[in-house]
Design an enzyme around this catalytic site. Structure first.
Site: not given
Length: 359
Positions: A180, A323
């Site tokens: 994310e 991430e």
């Protein structure tokens, strides 16, 4: 997305949930037998053996294969940033998200090293971007003042993740990792985790990308205010997502559900990904059987979420980058485990007596 299309949402989620079934125990037993026949001390690869056995149950075959690998990064903004709960502004989300396309992010570099493909998705960034456009809105609302999103938008976010998982499964990807990008998403994740686990906000809320003690206290107060204001129903994952969650959390929850329906493993990254996994498990408990864990995030709630999911981390690296970096970090480990499983000689092939289980 038009009002008409939002009204039709929900069918895909219901259909997906019906497809998620318990793991294949026969395939798991065959995988265990293969491990026990390999010419090495029994269970000596520990958790790596367990992961392959679990994967055999997911896929229904003891011929475990981690061939095509993908990281799906859900990118979205969060209106709660207005409350001063983050070190940086909302504009950072779009900048970092577009850097995924140029390969100039930690996750992108790690994906290249691990032989994984990267799929960044704009599911709700506050401005238009060059990413794949699955934008539900230009960021969520400020959950400290109103619901983060409508219930229809929450379902739409989940179904976006389901479609991504389905699409990649159809293209031959055999394992997915979740990631994310979104300023403020440790705040939404802490809110979701606190509600679902019925824990005090202070226990579930860390410093995120870096906050002073005063700012951390502010963050905790904002979360408590939002939870008290909206009273999310912890038994209803969609309600929790709509009231105090984020589009990225919904998208990742959908990836877990979609992967399970397609019988492929999906890797939990760190705290934010784990909060999404918890949401998915609230919506459909059987999805837990299709989740693999990667690492133990530094965020305080991470261990509690993994325990609630019945999971243990493979790595303890004190990472907190996000991430999908932690999830991608275990791709090489899984590949090495697969190689040993498939390429190493058995006791019978080298004509020596096999190890026996000790009582």
């Amino acid at each position: 997305m038009s009002a008409q299309s939002l009204q039709t949402e929900g069918k895909l989620l219901k259909e997906t949930m019906k497809k998620i079934c318990p793991p294949d125990t026969a395939a798991m037993e065959q995988c265990q037998k293969r491990w026990d026949s390999i010419a090495k001390p029994l269970h000596s690869l520990g958790r790596l053996e367990e992961v392959l056995i679990q994967t055999a149950g997911m896929t229904g075959s003891d011929e475990v294969h981690f061939g095509k690998k993908a990281l799906i990064v859900m990118c979205a903004d969060n209106g709660v940033v207005e409350e001063g709960i983050s070190q940086t502004g909302q504009e950072v989300t779009a900048v970092v998200a577009e850097n995924f396309l140029s390969g100039d992010t930690s996750a992108a570099i790690m994906c290249k090293a691990a032989g994984a493909d990267l799929f960044p998705v704009d599911i709700g960034i506050a401005r238009d971007t060059k990413l794949r456009n699955e934008k539900i809105a230009y960021g969520t609302k400020n959950m400290a003042r109103e619901w983060a999103m409508t219930r229809a938008q929450a379902v739409c976010a989940i179904e976006t993740g389901i479609r991504m998982a389905e699409e990649l499964a159809e293209k031959g990807y055999e394992i997915l990792a979740t990631g994310e990008m979104g300023i403020g998403n440790t705040t939404t994740s802490s809110a979701v985790a606190a509600v679902l686990l019925e824990k005090p906000v202070e226990e579930m809320t860390g410093r995120g990308a870096g906050l002073t003690s005063a700012a951390l206290k502010r963050k905790q107060e904002v979360i408590k205010k939002a939870v008290e204001l909206h009273q999310p129903d912890r038994t209803d994952g969609i309600d929790v997502l709509a009231k105090v969650g984020g589009f990225d959390l919904g998208g990742m929850a959908g990836v877990f559900l979609g992967g399970a329906a397609k019988k492929i493993p999906v890797i939990i990254d760190g705290f934010i990904s784990a909060a999404a996994a918890l949401l998915a498990a609230t919506i459909c408990p059987e999805v837990k059987s299709y989740m693999l864990t990667s690492h133990l995030s530094k965020e305080p709630a991470m261990q509690m979420i993994l325990e609630a999911l019945g999971k243990k981390p493979l790595l303890t690296c004190e990472m907190c980058l996000g991430e999908g970096t932690g999830a991608v970090a275990i791709f090489p480990l899984l590949q090495m485990a697969e190689d040993v499983y498939k390429k190493m000689s058995t006791f019978g092939e080298i004509s020596i007596e096999s190890y026996k289980e000790l009582k």
